[in-house]
Design an enzyme around this catalytic site. Structure first.
Site, PDB file in Angstrom:
ATOM      1  N   GLN A  14       0.644  -1.429   0.014  1.00 28.06           N
ATOM      2  CA  GLN A  14      -0.806   0.031   0.155  1.00 28.06           C
ATOM      3  C   GLN A  14       1.744   1.482   0.008  1.00 28.06           C
ATOM      4  O   GLN A  14       0.115   2.350   0.291  1.00 28.06           O
ATOM      5  CB  GLN A  14      -0.754   0.435   1.020  1.00 28.06           C
ATOM      6  N   CYS A  15       1.992   1.326  -0.657  1.00 28.43           N
ATOM      7  CA  CYS A  15       3.244   2.548  -0.587  1.00 28.43           C
ATOM      8  C   CYS A  15       3.529   2.580   0.929  1.00 28.43           C
ATOM      9  O   CYS A  15       3.973   4.122   0.688  1.00 28.43           O
ATOM     10  CB  CYS A  15       2.091   3.381  -1.844  1.00 28.43           C
ATOM     11  N   ALA A  16       3.342   1.841   1.659  1.00 30.93           N
ATOM     12  CA  ALA A  16       4.059   2.238   3.022  1.00 30.93           C
ATOM     13  C   ALA A  16       5.202   2.325   3.221  1.00 30.93           C
ATOM     14  O   ALA A  16       5.708   1.945   2.779  1.00 30.93           O
ATOM     15  CB  ALA A  16       2.875   1.376   4.086  1.00 30.93           C
TER      16      ALA A  16
END
Length: 137
Positions: free
Chosen positions: A89-91
Site C-alpha cells: 500500500q505504498c507504506a
C-alpha cells in the site's frame, strides 16, 4: 508541446460538480460511517487483525489474517465479486517492519458504497478465510 488534456479537465469539472451536488460534508460523513461499520464487522472475523487504532479513520482500513497471504485473500475475494487491495500500500518500510509484516489487505469504502456491500464483503471473507487457512496447513 502536444494537446492539453481538455477531456480530463472537463471530466474533473463534472466530477467536482457531482460531489458538490451531494455535499462534501455528507460524503465525508457517509464514508466515516461506512468505515466505522466496516471496522466493527471486521473486528468480529476470527483470525483477522485490523492494523492501527486511530481516533478517526479516513479512506481505508488495513488488516491481516492469520495464516493467509494478502495476495491470496484478495485474489480469491475477487472471484466472489469483492474488490480489496493487497500489497504494501505504498507504506514506508518502517511501518510494516513495526508490525512485523510485509503486506496487508485493505478495504477502501467510498461514498458510493453501502452497508450491504460491507456485509457482502464480510460474508465472502468468512467463506474464503477457512479455505485459505486449511490450504496453508
Amino acid at each position: 508541446a502536444g494537446t492539453p488534456n481538455y477531456v480530463g479537465a472537463r471530466a474533473l469539472g463534472a466530477a467536482l460538480d457531482y460531489l458538490e451536488g451531494l455535499g462534501r460534508k455528507a460524503v465525508r460523513s457517509w464514508e466515516h460511517e461506512l468505515l466505522a461499520y466496516a471496522e466493527e464487522r471486521l473486528s468480529a472475523v476470527e483470525g483477522l487483525k485490523i492494523l492501527g487504532h486511530p481516533a478517526r479513520r479516513a479512506g481505508c482500513l488495513s488488516f491481516t489474517v492469520k495464516d493467509v497471504h494478502p495476495f491470496d485473500l484478495a485474489a480469491l475475494l475477487d472471484t466472489q465479486g469483492v474488490a480489496l487491495r493487497s500489497g504494501n500500500q505504498c507504506a514506508q518500510p518502517l511501518l510494516h517492519e513495526t508490525y512485523g509484516i510485509q503486506n496487508v489487505t485493505r478495504l477502501s469504502p467510498a461514498f458510493y458504497n453501502t452497508r450491504e456491500e460491507i456485509d457482502a464483503c464480510i460474508a465472502a471473507l468468512e467463506r474464503v478465510i477457512p479455505l485459505l487457512q486449511a490450504a496453508a496447513r
